[in-house]
Enzyme design. Structure first.
Site, PDB file in Angstrom:
ATOM      1  N   HIS A  25       5.534  10.920  -3.393  1.00 18.36           N
ATOM      2  CA  HIS A  25       4.169  11.414  -3.502  1.00 18.36           C
ATOM      3  C   HIS A  25       4.215  12.644  -2.654  1.00 18.36           C
ATOM      4  O   HIS A  25       4.783  12.447  -1.549  1.00 18.36           O
ATOM      5  CB  HIS A  25       3.028  10.526  -3.498  1.00 18.36           C
ATOM      6  CG  HIS A  25       2.551   9.966  -2.417  1.00 18.36           C
ATOM      7  ND1 HIS A  25       1.970  10.791  -1.326  1.00 18.36           N
ATOM      8  CD2 HIS A  25       2.846   8.709  -2.102  1.00 18.36           C
ATOM      9  CE1 HIS A  25       2.023   9.619  -0.161  1.00 18.36           C
ATOM     10  NE2 HIS A  25       2.384   8.400  -0.500  1.00 18.36           N
ATOM     11  N   CYS A  33       5.113   3.984   0.809  1.00 26.54           N
ATOM     12  CA  CYS A  33       5.566   5.337  -0.183  1.00 26.54           C
ATOM     13  C   CYS A  33       6.507   6.069   0.564  1.00 26.54           C
ATOM     14  O   CYS A  33       6.491   6.042   1.887  1.00 26.54           O
ATOM     15  CB  CYS A  33       4.409   5.877  -0.599  1.00 26.54           C
ATOM     16  SG  CYS A  33       3.429   4.934  -1.493  1.00 26.54           S
TER      17      CYS A  33
END
Length: 191
Positions: free
Chosen positions: A151, A167
């Site tokens: 992301h 992440c």
């Protein structure tokens, strides 16, 4: 020939020049940046990877996220497009998941819900709709592993650092570019 007497004042005045001289010599003899295998700082330390080290074929497309160099590598399915992006990586080894996965979903303007382990570490965390305070930035690509994503981030200080809860983060401009060229089903490996 006369010898000058060494005074403490002369030695103290000469020390900065003596201390800097090895740095000057090192700077003059160091190879140009493009010839160095790795650089001292992270954002410029990553180098090209070969997808064949990680996959049998390129499939729809291929991504390798290298947590050591903090770089994300992308190859198109036909191999004609290779791109490399600086990234953030998990804060600690226990939050770092490695292995094979794939992109299962993509979203522009993602909302964010903290995981139970995040709330355990920080009880003040709450759901966030899309926007400038959202930790997922402008775009998100969801992996087949629950709660793991590639992301963007609005906090550009995080890129090139150990700063995520698992992440892989990219600059918002980079995730927008990657988002456009990455099909659902892209194979991903975190190393």
């Amino acid at each position: 020939m006369t010898l000058k007497k060494l005074h403490r004042r002369n030695i103290l005045l000469a020390m900065p020049a003596l201390a800097l001289s090895p740095l000057t010599v090192a700077a003059e003899t160091a190879p140009p940046a493009e010839d160095r295998e790795t650089a001292p700082r992270n954002l410029s330390s990553f180098r090209a990877q070969d997808w064949r080290d990680h996959f049998d074929d390129l499939g729809l497309a291929t991504i390798v996220a290298d947590t050591t160099s903090r770089a994300l590598h992308f190859w198109s399915g036909d191999g004609s497009d290779y791109r490399i992006f600086p990234s953030s990586v998990p804060i600690s080894e226990d939050l770092t998941k490695r292995g094979y996965t794939k992109i299962v979903r993509k979203r522009v303007g993602p909302d964010w819900t903290p995981t139970p382990s995040m709330i355990e570490r920080n009880p003040d965390l709450k759901y966030m709709p899309p926007g400038p305070d959202n930790p997922l930035g402008t775009h998100a690509m969801y992996l087949s592993w629950p709660a793991y994503l590639i992301h963007g981030t609005h906090d550009t200080r995080k890129i090139g650092r150990r700063s995520s809860d698992g992440c892989i983060g990219l600059y918002n401009e980079a995730i927008a570019e990657l988002y456009e060229i990455t099909p659902i089903g892209t194979q991903v490996r975190l190393i």
